[in-house]
Design a protein around this motif. Structure first.
Motif, PDB file in Angstrom:
ATOM      1  N   SER A  51      29.607  23.133  10.988  1.00  0.00           N
ATOM      2  CA  SER A  51      28.551  22.116  10.911  1.00  0.00           C
ATOM      3  C   SER A  51      27.215  22.705  11.366  1.00  0.00           C
ATOM      4  O   SER A  51      26.161  22.391  10.795  1.00  0.00           O
ATOM      5  CB  SER A  51      28.909  20.885  11.747  1.00  0.00           C
ATOM      6  OG  SER A  51      28.951  21.188  13.118  1.00  0.00           O
ATOM      7  N   GLU A  63      23.821  22.957   9.071  1.00  0.00           N
ATOM      8  CA  GLU A  63      22.513  22.474   9.533  1.00  0.00           C
ATOM      9  C   GLU A  63      21.473  23.586   9.456  1.00  0.00           C
ATOM     10  O   GLU A  63      20.326  23.357   9.060  1.00  0.00           O
ATOM     11  CB  GLU A  63      22.614  21.975  10.968  1.00  0.00           C
ATOM     12  CG  GLU A  63      23.250  20.611  11.131  1.00  0.00           C
ATOM     13  CD  GLU A  63      23.214  20.186  12.587  1.00  0.00           C
ATOM     14  OE1 GLU A  63      22.117  19.835  13.071  1.00  0.00           O
ATOM     15  OE2 GLU A  63      24.265  20.247  13.247  1.00  0.00           O
ATOM     16  N   GLU A  77      22.870  16.791  10.594  1.00  0.00           N
ATOM     17  CA  GLU A  77      24.072  16.931  11.416  1.00  0.00           C
ATOM     18  C   GLU A  77      25.142  15.913  11.020  1.00  0.00           C
ATOM     19  O   GLU A  77      26.318  16.270  10.835  1.00  0.00           O
ATOM     20  CB  GLU A  77      23.712  16.750  12.894  1.00  0.00           C
ATOM     21  CG  GLU A  77      24.908  16.848  13.828  1.00  0.00           C
ATOM     22  CD  GLU A  77      24.548  16.593  15.277  1.00  0.00           C
ATOM     23  OE1 GLU A  77      25.392  16.830  16.162  1.00  0.00           O
ATOM     24  OE2 GLU A  77      23.404  16.142  15.540  1.00  0.00           O
TER      25      GLU A  77
END
Length: 700
Positions: A445, A449, A464
């Motif tokens: 993740s 981002e 996010e």
């Protein structure tokens, strides 16, 4: 209810008792600040001092000659290694204001034809006496009347001349007492702390502490290693020199060979004063030294004499102090986060506290070794620092506030996101990492981002929340699947669908963003790969030199390392990244999806700026900071953040500030936005006659 109103309600006995408590605290912390190591941040001391001022305002009978509000600094410690030295003229302190209304009240009380606005350097005061042009003595501030004799240490500070240089306009006087501030540049401070850490020594809390400590070192050779610097900002006693203004005094000081602040400006209205304070509030980290406010001085020296002074501070000057960058708060817990490269970083969870213009409740602790070195315990009152937009960090505990309930923190053995056992990447690393780089949800993740950021693919619809949702619902196994997203796949998502199960506006925007991102610059693709150490600067250099990803990955380490701005560490990291199978899969799948893998020669601008170094400062109408930098680099130029003798051009927009001033002092050509566009197109600035017009336009 204000502090003064609350103190009004105290009877004389209660007021006297509170005064004694506050006075003792202020004296103790002032002694620590000037003669030892501060135990609390400046903001906490300011709050204590202002409380004492408010108490005395409500009960004037408490104002006695030995009150801390009537004193300057702190007398030299009884066990000081340095001899006492009496100042020729008393050094004074400054009264403070903390907001625009308080500043305006002072301006209304202190009208003047002109003021000087100068930065309030967060350093250590010094008093220099020159007799017949030669440095006779140097002393600390002390209590304003008596300081410590640090002459031997001052002689090894390069910016303090041993002998003054006169000029026809400003001949060297028979006697002159120069007041100034000793400071460390942030980069020198960081280097010092890195050196101390390598030696197992405790890091200094801030540049001010290290500068003040450096002045009091017993061995001048050790002082020299601190790389201390001087800025002169005032005069004491003098014979044979009678300036008419503070501005004139600074011109003389500079002519004699002493450094003065390049950021000081003469203004004539209260609005200009307020504007300077607002400007530096947003640019306080543009200066080469730490600063915590702006000092406003009446420029005319005759007016200064007429206004006079209180027992501790001149009435003709005031210090506007910005919101603190160091404060104390309660550390409630220590948790860890996992970044895009697997690095596990402990961070403090704290009681919310206002610092440097915003409220924060979390602060970094860097790594487990730092937690141990700083001696931080859960439950401690801790000092935190936040400089500008930098993530706040915990500097250390306030040990005197411990009550025995504090507990030691234990670093976790396993990744909090995927459960994989943590370990250093190689022996001796201070940072521990999660080795499950491909599928650890936290790392994936974070990488998504990062690649969606403005410095890479600029995918506005992927944040996010969206990244975590796509991972948790199995839409993406890793970033290699990103450009294969379709409306059908997005229907599995919660973030990108409506309650009816159709793709929502955010989902459609994500697909549109991805289509645009396929055709971005090659260097942005390199950044998006999350190769360790390969940021925008190195990515631009590699892309520019090799022209395609295939050519870059085929080059050997030594060849890549020779690329300007790259070097061996980045080159090895770049090559190592491609040794991993799933990394190569990312590149292959992105290439198959039509993502840029080579520079289109027809799109490459003419290299009009090759060999030129250009600084852009202030606000431009047709360029953002990033687009101006990109325009320079794409044409072969170097976009620098600081002005030096090696700078070829400075492009000055609105509110250009200190960089424009420094360019003028160094004789660097200054261009406005029209001149910048000409430079981009032709590779040369305006003709000499036009350059003057450019400068004039910029000044207007």
């Amino acid at each position: 209810m204000t502090a003064t109103e609350s103190f009004d309600q105290l009877n004389p006995e209660e007021a006297q008792k509170r005064w004694a408590e506050l006075a003792q605290e202020v004296r103790r912390h002032r002694e620590l600040y000037y003669n030892e190591q501060p135990a609390i941040p400046d903001a906490d001391f300011d709050a204590l001092f202002q409380e004492l001022v408010a108490l005395e305002s409500a009960h004037p009978q408490l104002v006695v000659p030995d009150s801390p509000t009537q004193e300057v600094g702190s007398a030299p410690a009884a066990d000081s290694a340095f001899a006492d030295i009496e100042h020729l003229e008393r050094l004074m302190s400054l009264d403070n204001v903390f907001n625009a209304d308080e500043l305006q009240d002072w301006l209304d009380r202190t009208p003047a034809e002109a003021y000087l606005a100068e930065l309030k350097i967060d350093g250590a005061s010094i008093d220099l006496v020159y007799r017949d042009g030669k440095l006779a003595t140097a002393a600390t501030r002390g209590d304003g009347r008596v300081g410590e004799d640090i002459t031997a240490n001052a002689r090894v500070i390069e910016s303090i001349p041993h002998e003054l240089q006169g000029s026809e306009e400003y001949p060297v006087p028979a006697l002159v007492e120069i007041r100034g501030e000793i400071y460390m540049r942030p980069e020198d401070f960081e280097a010092l702390n890195e050196e101390r850490a390598s030696e197992g020594k405790q890091a200094f809390a801030n540049p001010r502490n290290s500068a003040a400590g450096g002045l009091r070192m017993k061995n001048p050779d050790d002082v020299k290693k601190r790389r201390l610097r001087l800025v002169a900002h005032g005069l004491g006693a003098r014979e044979g020199f009678t300036p008419t203004s503070q501005h004139d005094a600074y011109a003389a000081i500079a002519a004699w060979g002493l450094p003065v602040s390049p950021y000081t400006e003469r203004v004539t209205t209260s609005k200009e004063v307020q504007d300077k304070v607002k400007y530096w509030a947003d640019h306080r980290h543009d200066a080469e030294f730490e600063m915590d406010g702006v000092v406003i001085k009446v420029d005319d020296l005759g007016s200064q004499r007429s206004l006079g002074a209180t027992s501790r501070a001149p009435r003709w000057a005031i210090a506007y102090k910005y919101p603190p960058e160091e404060v104390t708060t309660k550390l409630r817990n220590i948790e860890v986060g996992v970044g895009r490269t697997g690095r596990v970083t402990p961070y403090a969870v704290m009681d919310p506290v206002f610092v440097s213009g915003s409220t924060v409740s979390m602060a970094t602790l860097h790594n487990q070794s730092e937690v141990k070195r700083k001696g931080v315990l859960i439950g401690d009152t801790v000092i935190i620092r936040k400089a500008g937009e930098i993530i706040p960090e915990v500097l250390g505990p306030v040990e005197e506030k411990r009550d025995g309930t504090e507990t030691e923190w234990v670093f976790p053995e396993n990744c909090p996101s995927c459960g994989t056992k943590l370990a250093p990447q190689k022996e001796g690393d201070a940072d521990w990492r999660c080795p499950n780089t491909r599928t650890c949800p936290a790392q994936l993740s974070a990488r998504l981002e990062y690649l969606a950021g403005r410095g890479a693919f600029d995918i506005e619809a992927l944040g996010e929340k969206g990244a975590i949702d796509l991972i948790e619902r199995g839409v993406l196994e890793d970033e290699s699947d990103l450009f294969d997203l379709t409306e059908e796949l997005l229907k599995k998502s919660e973030v990108y669908t409506t309650k009816a199960g159709n793709v929502n506006a955010s989902g459609k925007k994500l697909l549109s963003n991805l289509e645009t991102a396929r055709h971005t610059d090659l260097w942005r693709v390199l950044v998006a790969l999350s190769i360790r150490h390969v940021g925008p600067t190195a990515a631009r250099a590699i892309a520019s030199r090799y022209g395609s990803l295939d050519a870059a990955r085929s080059a050997d380490v030594e060849d890549i390392a020779e690329t300007d701005g790259v070097g061996l560490v980045i080159a090895e990291s770049f090559k190592d990244w491609f040794e991993i199978d799933w990394h190569r899969t990312i590149v292959d799948k992105w290439a198959a999806a039509g993502v840029t893998m080579a520079i289109d020669a027809s799109d490459k601008p003419e290299q009009t700026l090759e060999g030129l170094t250009i600084v852009v400062t202030g606000t431009l109408e047709n360029f953002s900071r990033d687009s101006a930098k990109e325009a320079i680099i794409s044409r072969g130029g170097k976009a620098s953040g600081s002005v030096s003798k090696k700078t070829d051009f400075v492009v000055a927009g609105e509110n250009a500030g200190s960089k424009e001033t420094k360019a003028r002092d160094l004789g660097v050509t200054i261009l406005n936005e029209n001149g910048f566009e000409t430079l981009l197109a032709t590779g040369s600035g305006p003709a000499e006659s036009e350059a003057g017009a450019e400068d004039a336009a910029t000044e207007e």
